[in-house]
Design a protein around this motif. Structure first.
Motif, mmCIF file in Angstrom:
data_model
loop_
_atom_site.group_PDB
_atom_site.id
_atom_site.type_symbol
_atom_site.label_atom_id
_atom_site.label_comp_id
_atom_site.label_asym_id
_atom_site.label_seq_id
_atom_site.Cartn_x
_atom_site.Cartn_y
_atom_site.Cartn_z
ATOM 1 N N ARG A 66 41.727 44.755 50.308
ATOM 2 C CA ARG A 66 42.059 43.829 51.557
ATOM 3 C C ARG A 66 41.995 42.417 50.815
ATOM 4 N NH1 ARG A 66 39.697 48.598 54.042
ATOM 5 N NH2 ARG A 66 37.652 48.124 53.667
ATOM 6 N N PHE A 67 40.999 42.091 50.094
ATOM 7 C CA PHE A 67 41.178 40.883 49.451
ATOM 8 C C PHE A 67 42.505 40.397 48.884
ATOM 9 C CE2 PHE A 67 40.441 37.656 46.253
ATOM 10 C CZ PHE A 67 39.439 36.721 46.783
ATOM 11 N N TYR A 68 42.829 41.346 48.038
ATOM 12 C CA TYR A 68 44.299 41.179 47.506
ATOM 13 C C TYR A 68 45.421 40.868 48.474
ATOM 14 C CZ TYR A 68 48.602 42.081 44.965
ATOM 15 O OH TYR A 68 49.859 41.792 44.359
ATOM 16 N N HIS A 69 45.290 41.652 49.557
ATOM 17 C CA HIS A 69 46.324 41.316 50.569
ATOM 18 C C HIS A 69 46.299 40.109 51.310
ATOM 19 C CE1 HIS A 69 46.824 45.927 50.818
ATOM 20 N NE2 HIS A 69 47.315 45.450 49.694
ATOM 21 N N ASP A 70 44.977 39.745 51.633
ATOM 22 C CA ASP A 70 44.768 38.436 51.894
ATOM 23 C C ASP A 70 44.821 37.041 51.146
ATOM 24 O OD1 ASP A 70 44.200 39.646 54.612
ATOM 25 O OD2 ASP A 70 41.895 39.660 54.052
ATOM 26 N N SER A 71 44.606 37.216 49.878
ATOM 27 C CA SER A 71 44.353 36.136 49.029
ATOM 28 C C SER A 71 45.544 36.251 47.829
ATOM 29 C CB SER A 71 42.982 36.069 48.162
ATOM 30 O OG SER A 71 41.953 36.146 49.423
ATOM 31 N N GLY A 72 46.159 37.403 47.810
ATOM 32 C CA GLY A 72 47.260 37.098 46.711
ATOM 33 C C GLY A 72 46.984 37.394 45.218
ATOM 34 N N TYR A 73 45.439 37.813 45.032
ATOM 35 C CA TYR A 73 45.266 38.304 43.721
ATOM 36 C C TYR A 73 44.044 39.254 43.871
ATOM 37 C CZ TYR A 73 41.287 34.968 44.259
ATOM 38 O OH TYR A 73 40.056 34.498 44.380
ATOM 39 N N PHE A 74 43.822 40.122 42.702
ATOM 40 C CA PHE A 74 42.546 40.891 42.673
ATOM 41 C C PHE A 74 41.504 40.071 42.121
ATOM 42 C CE2 PHE A 74 40.930 45.177 42.051
ATOM 43 C CZ PHE A 74 41.207 45.841 43.151
ATOM 44 N N PRO A 75 40.291 40.070 42.734
ATOM 45 C CA PRO A 75 39.162 39.370 42.334
ATOM 46 C C PRO A 75 38.489 40.050 41.356
ATOM 47 C CG PRO A 75 38.553 40.567 44.216
ATOM 48 C CD PRO A 75 40.049 40.809 44.037
ATOM 49 N N ALA A 76 37.939 39.373 40.234
ATOM 50 C CA ALA A 76 37.092 39.891 38.910
ATOM 51 C C ALA A 76 35.742 39.218 39.085
ATOM 52 C CB ALA A 76 37.877 38.947 37.910
ATOM 53 N N LEU A 77 34.919 39.925 38.314
ATOM 54 C CA LEU A 77 33.738 39.489 38.187
ATOM 55 C C LEU A 77 33.208 38.724 36.953
ATOM 56 C CD1 LEU A 77 31.976 43.054 38.781
ATOM 57 C CD2 LEU A 77 32.356 41.179 40.396
ATOM 58 N N HIS A 78 32.315 37.735 36.903
ATOM 59 C CA HIS A 78 32.129 36.981 35.723
ATOM 60 C C HIS A 78 31.409 37.888 34.596
ATOM 61 C CE1 HIS A 78 32.616 32.911 37.381
ATOM 62 N NE2 HIS A 78 32.661 33.365 38.546
ATOM 63 N N PRO A 79 31.236 37.527 33.534
ATOM 64 C CA PRO A 79 30.859 38.420 32.545
ATOM 65 C C PRO A 79 29.426 38.650 32.783
ATOM 66 C CG PRO A 79 32.204 36.609 31.368
ATOM 67 C CD PRO A 79 32.249 36.472 32.968
ATOM 68 N N ASN A 80 28.862 39.894 32.560
ATOM 69 C CA ASN A 80 27.651 40.302 32.925
ATOM 70 C C ASN A 80 27.371 40.339 34.535
ATOM 71 O OD1 ASN A 80 26.911 40.599 29.973
ATOM 72 N ND2 ASN A 80 26.732 38.386 30.276
ATOM 73 N N GLU A 81 28.241 40.071 35.239
ATOM 74 C CA GLU A 81 28.037 40.035 36.783
ATOM 75 C C GLU A 81 28.021 41.772 37.231
ATOM 76 O OE1 GLU A 81 29.814 38.537 41.141
ATOM 77 O OE2 GLU A 81 30.869 38.017 39.176
ATOM 78 N N LYS A 82 26.750 42.159 37.858
ATOM 79 C CA LYS A 82 26.808 43.578 38.500
ATOM 80 C C LYS A 82 27.848 43.687 39.292
ATOM 81 C CE LYS A 82 23.820 47.014 39.893
ATOM 82 N NZ LYS A 82 22.309 47.336 40.468
ATOM 83 N N GLU A 83 28.684 45.093 39.111
ATOM 84 C CA GLU A 83 29.709 45.470 40.166
ATOM 85 C C GLU A 83 28.867 45.804 41.546
ATOM 86 O OE1 GLU A 83 32.644 46.086 42.170
ATOM 87 O OE2 GLU A 83 33.251 45.746 39.970
#
Length: 577
Positions: free
Chosen positions: A263-280
């Motif tokens: 839903r973020f992709y559909h709203d924002s136009g890209y798939f969000p990523a995590l910063h290095p070592n950020e917990k999923e």
């Protein structure tokens, strides 16, 4: 699930066994019926899935076992045996029949010139291009792992396809060589959608194998339709494409409905990523495959383009506008300073990584099996737009040059430990993995198309020669071999879904493709040799070609592409494209 064996009085053997499926899908029951030509006794073994058979010891006897399998029933396995393997058919006649079947498909393309080594490379690649898909129909019926039911259908039902690998070259090759088969395969995809509620991505015997990323079956539908293959339910195909694009999860190695990340992709136009070592924070994300945020965004742009293009062809103009906009989402991740596609977090901030190295195993936090050098070019549906992002033709050409020359920045063995699929390296270019196939042909969008000719010949000679090294990466069901077939013939479908081909450098002086409509498409490369790899002039049906492109319609009509070859590049040819 237990395996069951039964011995008949006539030296027959019947059995049932289960083919295991991945989590969430049902195993497939497989039935066997067969006969031995000699009597035997049995012996119990501790493993109940196996059966020990004991035959009298006679030196001159040959023990022969003929068997057939079925996914429908034990009785159907017996019928399959009787149709194909009954005792009135000798082994040699059966082998001759199989050999003739291969002769029929292999002789569809005739080549002249070139070396014996090149012919062996070409024809073994053509042979491997027939590995998938697999027809599992039995007497007008088939078992479907998509609803776990037996269906009656007069058309063949095909499974076993890995579209992330095969949409690029294998499906386009089949639209040329076996269009009826391709239509039946597309209809099989339609059936799978009707039975499961989703268009599959990696359809196997037990259902859709959640593998890789993207809905590239959408591209395959569009490509077939635009090349005149109409004998499948295109309206239902589009319905499934639309549903996948708007309601399914884009997460790698996952099937099912959309998640908050989608839903973020559909709203924002890209798939969000995590910063290095950020917990999923989302448990649904595959722990090894990760989000692959940049790869998912770029693949989604191409998939969405294909949905929009088919919507336009079908007169669904509201959808056309929606997906035309979504096809440009790749731009959201272009970092003009770094000149790479880079990840962003959910707040829209750049994540500062080394695109050549970061992202864990195979770069999967951000890319997929390859690094940012490979994913820099994953905009097949809008190459002119990508050219613009790189500052125009010259900047685009320079960046391609850098790709083939760039060092790894570390020991090769370290790189291969982390990027195990990025094989067949030339600089940072990875010949051994599917996302790289189209890249050498991108010089045809610059003022130096001769560099496509140079690169293709180098890659074919280095990585697909007739020697002990074989091929540089996974075959993936004919995906890589189809690239070889096209490239050795001298043209390539750079953008599946757009019914045109771009010109490379054929290795044979003449290639004749016998089309199923009774016509023959011919490529002539006068003066072609290992040294004479550069195109000096080109015509299609006698008319000069000003660009390195020709259409599927010209191929389908039995056209003739004629090239004059030389040892030095013609640096002005095709430069007005």
């Amino acid at each position: 699930k237990e395996t069951v064996w039964n011995i008949g009085a006539d030296n027959s053997l019947t059995g049932t066994q289960y083919f295991n499926a991945e989590d969430g899908l049902k195993p497939v029951k497989v039935f066997l019926y067969g006969k031995f030509n000699k009597s035997f006794t049995t012996k119990n073994v501790s493993d109940k899935s196996r059966l020990a058979l004991i035959f009298p010891k006679t030196e001159k006897d040959t023990i022969e076992f003929r068997y057939a399998v079925s996914f429908v029933s034990e009785e159907q396995a017996r019928r399959n045996y009787e149709h194909e393997l009954n005792s009135s058919i000798s082994y040699s006649s059966y082998a001759n029949k199989a050999q003739q079947s291969w002769i029929d498909v292999m002789s569809q393309i005739q080549v002249e010139g070139g070396s014996d080594d090149q012919k062996r490379s070409f024809y073994t690649a053509l042979y491997r291009s027939y590995e998938r898909m697999v027809d599992i129909s039995e007497d007008g019926q088939y078992y479907s792992g998509y609803d776990n039911q037996i269906h009656k259908d007069n058309r063949p039902f095909y499974v076993d396809d890995w579209t992330w690998d095969t949409y690029l070259a294998l499906h386009p090759l089949r639209t040329i060589l076996q269009p009826k088969w391709e239509e039946d395969m597309m209809q099989s995809y339609v059936r799978m959608y009707q039975q499961s509620g989703w268009v599959p991505t990696f359809p196997v015997i037990y259902g859709d194998h959640a593998c890789m990323n993207g809905f590239h079956s959408s591209i395959t539908f569009l490509d077939a339709y635009r090349k005149g293959l109409k004998n499948f339910d295109i309206q239902t195909a589009y319905e499934g494409m639309y549903k996948n694009a708007t309601q399914a999860t884009m997460l790698p190695w996952r099937n099912g409905p959309a998640t908050p990340l989608d839903r973020f992709y559909h709203d924002s136009g890209y798939f969000p990523a995590l910063h290095p070592n950020e917990k999923e924070p989302y448990a649904i994300v595959n722990g090894f495959e990760k989000r692959q945020a940049v790869a998912v965004t770029l693949g989604g742009s191409y998939d969405d383009w294909s949905v929009g293009q088919l919507a336009k062809d079908l007169g669904k103009y509201k959808d056309t506008a929606l997906f035309a906009e979504r096809s440009q989402t790749y731009r959201k991740l272009w970092d003009d300073k770094k000149q790479f596609f880079m990840p962003k977090d959910s707040n829209g901030n750049w994540i500062n990584i080394d695109p050549a190295w970061d992202g864990g195993d195979g770069g999967r936090d951000y890319y997929d099996e390859n690094n940012g050098w490979t994913y820099m070019w994953q905009v097949q549906h809008d190459v002119p737009g990508l050219v613009g992002l790189m500052g125009g033709k010259k900047g685009f050409e320079n960046r391609l040059d850098q790709l083939f020359r760039a060092g790894l920045g570390r020991e090769k063995k370290m790189f291969w430990v982390k990027f195990t699929d990025a094989t067949g390296l030339v600089g940072q270019y990875s010949m051994g993995n599917e996302p790289s196939f189209h890249i050498p042909y991108l010089y045809n969008f610059t003022d130096a198309p001769w560099k496509t000719q140079k690169r293709i010949r180098l890659l074919l000679k280095t990585w697909f020669d007739d020697n002990i090294f074989g091929i540089p990466g996974d075959e993936d069901g004919g995906g890589m071999s189809a690239f070889v077939v096209f490239s050795m013939m001298g043209f390539y479908p750079l953008t599946p879904g757009n019914p045109v081909y771009t010109i490379g450098s054929p290795v044979f002086s003449k290639i004749s493709i016998r089309l199923k409509n009774g016509k023959t498409f011919t490529v002539k490369a006068d003066g072609c040799s290992e040294t004479n790899k550069y195109v000096q002039s080109a015509t299609i049906n006698g008319k000069p070609l000003k660009t390195p492109w020709f259409t599927h319609k010209e191929l389908e009509n039995g056209g003739a592409l004629e090239l004059k070859m030389g040892s030095r590049p013609n640096m002005t040819l095709f430069t007005n494209n």
